[in-house]
Write a protein that holds these residues in place. Structure first.
Motif, mmCIF file in Angstrom:
data_model
loop_
_atom_site.group_PDB
_atom_site.id
_atom_site.type_symbol
_atom_site.label_atom_id
_atom_site.label_comp_id
_atom_site.label_asym_id
_atom_site.label_seq_id
_atom_site.Cartn_x
_atom_site.Cartn_y
_atom_site.Cartn_z
ATOM 1 N N ILE B 216 125.097 52.167 20.666
ATOM 2 C CA ILE B 216 126.126 52.401 21.684
ATOM 3 C C ILE B 216 127.435 51.777 21.236
ATOM 4 O O ILE B 216 127.459 50.646 20.760
ATOM 5 C CB ILE B 216 125.700 51.765 23.040
ATOM 6 C CG1 ILE B 216 124.368 52.359 23.517
ATOM 7 C CG2 ILE B 216 126.790 51.939 24.094
ATOM 8 C CD1 ILE B 216 123.799 51.690 24.769
ATOM 9 N N ASP B 217 128.515 52.549 21.359
ATOM 10 C CA ASP B 217 129.847 51.967 21.164
ATOM 11 C C ASP B 217 130.607 52.123 22.457
ATOM 12 O O ASP B 217 130.834 53.245 22.924
ATOM 13 C CB ASP B 217 130.593 52.680 20.034
ATOM 14 C CG ASP B 217 132.068 52.297 20.020
ATOM 15 O OD1 ASP B 217 132.356 51.084 20.101
ATOM 16 O OD2 ASP B 217 132.933 53.193 19.961
ATOM 17 N N ILE B 218 130.987 50.978 23.054
ATOM 18 C CA ILE B 218 131.778 51.025 24.279
ATOM 19 C C ILE B 218 133.242 50.875 23.897
ATOM 20 O O ILE B 218 133.716 49.772 23.630
ATOM 21 C CB ILE B 218 131.377 49.911 25.262
ATOM 22 C CG1 ILE B 218 129.873 49.964 25.533
ATOM 23 C CG2 ILE B 218 132.153 50.052 26.564
ATOM 24 C CD1 ILE B 218 129.371 48.847 26.425
ATOM 25 N N GLY B 219 133.933 51.997 23.802
ATOM 26 C CA GLY B 219 135.361 51.934 23.519
ATOM 27 C C GLY B 219 136.122 51.829 24.819
ATOM 28 O O GLY B 219 135.611 52.184 25.878
ATOM 29 N N THR B 220 137.352 51.325 24.725
ATOM 30 C CA THR B 220 138.178 51.220 25.925
ATOM 31 C C THR B 220 138.381 52.614 26.523
ATOM 32 O O THR B 220 138.359 52.787 27.733
ATOM 33 C CB THR B 220 139.535 50.579 25.567
ATOM 34 O OG1 THR B 220 139.279 49.411 24.795
ATOM 35 C CG2 THR B 220 140.318 50.213 26.788
ATOM 36 N N THR B 221 138.531 53.599 25.646
ATOM 37 C CA THR B 221 138.745 54.968 26.106
ATOM 38 C C THR B 221 137.442 55.766 26.137
ATOM 39 O O THR B 221 137.141 56.431 27.115
ATOM 40 C CB THR B 221 139.752 55.678 25.181
ATOM 41 O OG1 THR B 221 140.928 54.888 25.123
ATOM 42 C CG2 THR B 221 140.080 57.066 25.684
ATOM 43 N N THR B 222 136.684 55.690 25.043
ATOM 44 C CA THR B 222 135.534 56.570 24.891
ATOM 45 C C THR B 222 134.258 55.773 24.669
ATOM 46 O O THR B 222 134.261 54.787 23.939
ATOM 47 C CB THR B 222 135.753 57.468 23.653
ATOM 48 O OG1 THR B 222 137.012 58.107 23.793
ATOM 49 C CG2 THR B 222 134.670 58.513 23.534
ATOM 50 N N VAL B 223 133.189 56.213 25.302
ATOM 51 C CA VAL B 223 131.881 55.609 25.075
ATOM 52 C C VAL B 223 131.048 56.589 24.247
ATOM 53 O O VAL B 223 131.006 57.779 24.566
ATOM 54 C CB VAL B 223 131.169 55.301 26.408
ATOM 55 C CG1 VAL B 223 129.764 54.761 26.170
ATOM 56 C CG2 VAL B 223 131.982 54.314 27.229
ATOM 57 N N THR B 224 130.452 56.100 23.176
ATOM 58 C CA THR B 224 129.649 56.951 22.306
ATOM 59 C C THR B 224 128.224 56.414 22.267
ATOM 60 O O THR B 224 128.025 55.211 22.131
ATOM 61 C CB THR B 224 130.243 56.952 20.882
ATOM 62 O OG1 THR B 224 131.578 57.455 20.970
ATOM 63 C CG2 THR B 224 129.432 57.823 19.947
ATOM 64 N N VAL B 225 127.259 57.296 22.400
ATOM 65 C CA VAL B 225 125.862 56.889 22.330
ATOM 66 C C VAL B 225 125.121 57.779 21.346
ATOM 67 O O VAL B 225 125.262 59.006 21.383
ATOM 68 C CB VAL B 225 125.182 56.966 23.729
ATOM 69 C CG1 VAL B 225 123.734 56.510 23.646
ATOM 70 C CG2 VAL B 225 125.931 56.129 24.757
ATOM 71 N N TRP B 226 124.387 57.169 20.449
ATOM 72 C CA TRP B 226 123.520 57.898 19.537
ATOM 73 C C TRP B 226 122.076 57.611 19.903
ATOM 74 O O TRP B 226 121.700 56.449 20.097
ATOM 75 C CB TRP B 226 123.732 57.431 18.086
ATOM 76 C CG TRP B 226 125.047 57.838 17.493
ATOM 77 C CD1 TRP B 226 126.071 58.513 18.094
ATOM 78 C CD2 TRP B 226 125.483 57.569 16.145
ATOM 79 N NE1 TRP B 226 127.121 58.688 17.221
ATOM 80 C CE2 TRP B 226 126.784 58.117 16.010
ATOM 81 C CE3 TRP B 226 124.915 56.932 15.059
ATOM 82 C CZ2 TRP B 226 127.515 58.033 14.822
ATOM 83 C CZ3 TRP B 226 125.642 56.844 13.866
ATOM 84 C CH2 TRP B 226 126.921 57.405 13.746
ATOM 85 N N LEU B 227 121.298 58.681 19.958
ATOM 86 C CA LEU B 227 119.862 58.528 20.192
ATOM 87 C C LEU B 227 119.173 58.551 18.829
ATOM 88 O O LEU B 227 119.310 59.512 18.076
ATOM 89 C CB LEU B 227 119.337 59.665 21.077
ATOM 90 C CG LEU B 227 117.846 59.596 21.416
ATOM 91 C CD1 LEU B 227 117.564 58.486 22.425
ATOM 92 C CD2 LEU B 227 117.354 60.939 21.980
#
Lengths: 650, 650
Positions: B216-227
């Motif tokens: 998981i990357d919690i960006g200030t703008t965008t959150v990205t999740v890889w399964l």
């Protein structure tokens, strides 16, 4: 749906319930606490109430006489409401709020070798941190860790998320001067390994300010909590209360059955937590301390109580082959289960041995120190389950026999718990007295008698046996009815009237019948058979036992002479018996204070050999031999044989 | 209290609110998501809406022109409702749900040395337990521990209370055949120490069945999740979504301010959890997997995002001396914070370095492997904070410069995020062309233009500079207005019109003005000054850098030539630049897979030297020198000097 009005004499106001509601449910809604020792299965007959106006549909009238029914008596757990009714709750069934065990606090002495610096896992460390600067950008948690390392040599410390969420605010609001409280895991050699930050206290606290812990014993009947000053080691206050689970079953089996119902496990967990939390509130009020300052709790209790406290299903404890989910529960934090002390406080549930030899027994062994003595000792916790431990510092064997709740007043028509109004001791005049077979008795709380508690039943049975009112098989000798009308054929067969209706609170006679006596015999036979099997299992004659240590709050009130006379306790010189009171909470207290005791109890629990009594016929044979008064083998009860011979009773 | 009806053009139905309600609050109640990049402080002007009927009381009209106000425009966060109104939400301000970064999934290759047996902390162990018997009364948990020791050599294992509560049922329902999943702590030498039981799966699961983890990357703008399939190591699916905190502040500072309000911290934590949980649902649906089977999560993100995700107050990050509560958060379980995967799954928040150099940067360093190379490398994450790392396997220095959100479209009148309708690239014809100073542009999603995103702004500014529309100080040359009316005196001073109203979605001109340019200059100067200071701090000339590694999703769309021309990136051969995409999630993925990477990132974070730029004047001097296009020192930008000289643009 049609609704009906149900009025209880002891309720503030009537309740409205739909057709088909159980009377016990209506009572719950009305705030009326009716005991249901069997868990609402219609087995025990203890939830009987009197419907004085209107009618209920009785699914079962087990243990009610025709006369009872004609007078409106009904089992609350088995009666369905189908119209407006008015209900009287008989005095004996009201659950008395005042416990006899709470009457006096026990003097507890601090172990002479208690040194908080060494013995205690909890440390309090005053810290003055260097505030952060532009050229020292260490994060708050690392800054605190550095200070803890420098001041107290703490190398490995962890922190909960909950505390991290408060950390920055506490540090800044107190200008970087705080007191940290830590809890340690300690290895066998006494080395502290990982510590855990329990709390940060605003500003620096004086080193000798109190810092609290709890020793908790969760009994099936009674919950006891001690508030302990961890700095001095002193027990600051003690409180006991009925386990509020009691209204959902009086013994562990009924509780397990209730907990297996939908929502039952949650209800029982909440009930015992409520009881403990109320005791904590009481203790804090009494000592003017804050629950927030209680930073550690040690819990003892039987395996079922421990499972229910932790919300772990207990069903497998009841079903063959009687397996617990866990004997050594992991340490959790108070916040996790809702114990109302510091949410970060560790809650250490002490280890048990098996389904029916729980942490209350390992804790008892710790408290009575039989694991440290060279004397061959027998430790006994008289209660629903007669748990027994035999051994010394060399070895320990244990067993539990399902004695049933007769000594706690259940399964006996006029049985009750040892509260106000209970007959706690009895004497019966012999055949040669001017008034043969007349009883006299002592009642708890100088009240009119309401029933018979365990110690009352033991002495009554002993007296009946010695005076010949019952024979060695326990059967009432009806022919004596010609001499004294107390011996008569009653509703439930032959009975002996202890108190006439004009002396009692209910106005009804208090009597003991053959069925009651049979239940008492089973209870005492089971316990005695337990000793026998343990001794046999290690090939040691019972006579070699050098001390008999009796724990449990019930134990305190047993009259040794009477208990030997009915064959509940082995026939030995009285000075070998020691009544230790609540050894379960004592062991919890010792484990709370000193990690060396905590290590000992782990060893006790893991090294004790558990003998499962139902594994073969040994127990059954011993049980059948003990079903007589005092025993088939009268030779092993020489003092009783002599008493019977001499008819010393007048 | 008087109530009024508020109707939004894009809401399903009107809402009723009391007098005095803020327009932004009414929007929230109506389910209308209006961006509040500055956190509702009335600073950014981005929450402007048009009141088409009725009136509102405007507390502030900052950034609104008189014409805007006369047309009914009002700042939602600064306007008070005092009567019935009808509101139109302008297209640019609607938060577009579709992210450009979600347009294509990145191909991720599994590290060639990935061996789940060795690399992974998660183990799956099929177990056939011996059922308990009367003569084998071991408790359930000990029985399972014994099996784990015998089958997998696990000596030390712990279990949560939650799992203990289910243990007995799972074991019995599956006839004592289960699959255990465990997670290990691993010491530096690769030895497994304590393991933790994560879950028990009904019955025996085939060894090659998937078993999932999340990066998981919690960006200030965008959150990205890889399964991620933890057995094969493969990324099964990727998903991104705007961080739903965005409506409560576009940059970290606004978020911190919002989080310090009453209930703000809880709201922001819930918002980011909602975003992640929605992404997880999406990923599970797409791959037909169960969230229950996700047993581990690794999280990267900047320090503020990490604090807010964990519910830790972030206020001290914003205030001098800018200190985090924690840089290396403890591992927690998913159930603790409400991450909707297996509640026992560990949630491992990766370590950061300082308030403005977070886990996203240490994760980026891990992903770009600059800690393993002998080449002198510069790692750069372009965003609100230009975080920069300089170094190699020998040493690493890092700094963060507050570039401001100009490249993300905030602080620029027609700025917007890189979504549909954003002008992402610009070209301007030179003075010698037939139509001098005419622009052409490319729009994301083949739509009518709605504004300018970061890459569009960079290329626009570069083109304006090279064609002489602005001078090296960034000032628009108004005299060129005689040649092309796009260069004109506008409402906010001199401006250049990129798109006339008849081409745009709103029907209004899209232009860039001197104030916008100033903000862009500050942003690029801050980033460039960061490089300079880092290089100076270790005494290495910037030219010696052998590779420039650019992370962050924004980085992917930068045109190197244009970025060099405005002096955002140093003037170096283009082949030294590598655009790596979202290095933060890549590092999380690597840490999720292999404990050796997890060890590496711990070392990266703890060994990186953090340079605080505000500690002295070095940064300020470098910043002032970089406030020109491309820089005061044109000699350090030889390619730009040549381009200006040749006026190669036509």
């Amino acid at each position: 749906m049609t609704e009906h009005t149900v009025s209880f004499d002891i309720a503030k106001q009537p309740v409205r319930v739909p057709t088909g509601t159980l009377l016990s449910e209506a009572a719950r809604l009305a705030g009326v606490d009716i005991g249901q020792p069997c868990g609402g299965q219609g087995r025990c007959g203890r939830c009987a109430v009197q419907v004085t106006k209107g009618e209920v549909r009785r699914r079962s009238t087990l243990r009610l006489s025709t006369e009872d029914v004609s007078q409106g008596f009904a089992l609350a757990c088995q009666s369905v409401i189908e119209g407006d009714i008015i209900v009287t709750v008989p005095p004996q069934e009201k659950i008395e709020r005042r416990l006899t065990t709470d009457r006096t606090a026990i003097e507890v002495s601090v172990p002479p070798d208690y040194d908080p610096q060494y013995s205690q896992t909890i440390r309090r460390i005053g810290l003055r941190l260097t505030p952060p600067r532009m050229d020292d950008q260490t994060d708050d948690w690392s800054r605190l860790k550095t200070a803890l390392r420098q001041k107290a040599g703490i190398e490995d410390i962890s922190v909960s998320l909950g505390l991290l969420q408060k950390l920055g605010t506490i540090l800044r609001e107190n200008n970087w001067q705080v007191t940290a409280i830590t809890d340690a895991h300690i290895e066998v050699d006494g080395q502290r390994t990982d510590e855990r930050l329990v709390t940060l206290i605003a500003d620096i606290v004086p080193e000798d300010d109190p810092l609290y812990g709890l020793a908790i014993d969760i009994g099936t009947t009674t919950v006891t909590v001690w508030l302990v000053d961890l700095v001095s080691g002193k027990v600051e206050a003690q409180a006991s209360e009925y386990n509020s689970q009691i209204s959902r079953g009086e013994d562990v089996i009924s509780r397990i059955i209730f907990s297996s119902k939908n929502g039952g496990r949650e209800e029982l967990q909440n009930r015992v937590l409520d009881t403990i939390n109320q005791l904590v509130t009481q203790l804090c009020k009494r000592t003017k301390s804050r629950s927030q300052d209680i930073v550690k709790a040690t819990v003892a209790g039987n395996s079922t109580m421990m499972h229910l406290f932790l919300g772990i299903p207990a069903a497998s404890i009841r079903l063959s082959p009687f397996i617990t989910a866990v004997n050594q529960p992991p340490i959790i934090t108070a916040g996790t289960i809702g114990l109302a002390i510091n949410p970060e406080a560790s809650v250490d549930c002490l280890p048990g041995v098996a389904s029916y030899v729980g942490a209350d027994i390992s804790s008892g062994v710790l408290a009575c120190k039989m694991d440290e003595t060279g004397k061959l000792s027998l430790f006994l916790d008289v209660g629903t389950n007669g748990e027994t431990v035999l051994g010394s510092r060399e070895w320990l064997v244990t067993c539990a026999c399902s004695a049933g709740p007769a000594f706690e007043g259940a399964g006996v028509l006029h049985g009750m718990r040892a509260t106000k109004g209970a007959i706690e001791e009895c004497w019966i005049s012999g055949e040669s007295s001017p008034h043969p077979y007349e009883p006299s008795y002592r009642v708890i709380g100088s009240a009119k008698p309401r029933g018979l508690c365990g110690s009352g039943l033991i002495s009554l049975l002993a007296e009946m046996f010695l005076t010949g009112v019952v024979d060695k098989g326990g059967a009432i000798n009806l022919s004596l009815g010609k001499i004294n009308p107390r011996i008569r054929e009653g509703e439930h067969g032959p009975e002996y009237v202890v108190a006439w209706g004009n002396e009692t609170e209910s106005g009804k006679d208090i009597a003991i019948n053959n069925v009651d006596i049979d239940n008492l015999k089973r209870a005492k036979a089971a316990i005695y058979a337990g000793f026998t099997v343990l001794a046999q299992s290690v090939g040691v004659p019972l006579e070699m036992v050098e001390q008999i240590l009796i724990g449990g709050s019930f134990g305190k009130y047993i009259n040794v002479e009477k208990a030997i006379q009915i064959g509940l306790l082995p026939d030995m010189p009285w000075d070998r018996f020691k009544f230790l009171g609540n050894t379960s909470v004592q062991g919890a207290y010792l484990s709370l204070l000193d990690w060396r005791n905590r290590d000992r109890i782990r060893d006790i629990a893991s090294q004790m050999t558990y003998i499962e009594l139902s594994a073969d016929n040994t127990f059954y044979d011993a049980f059948m031999s003990a079903m007589f008064l005092p025993h088939t083998d009268l030779a092993s009860f020489p003092s009783v044989a002599a008493a019977v011979e001499n008819k010393t009773i007048t």
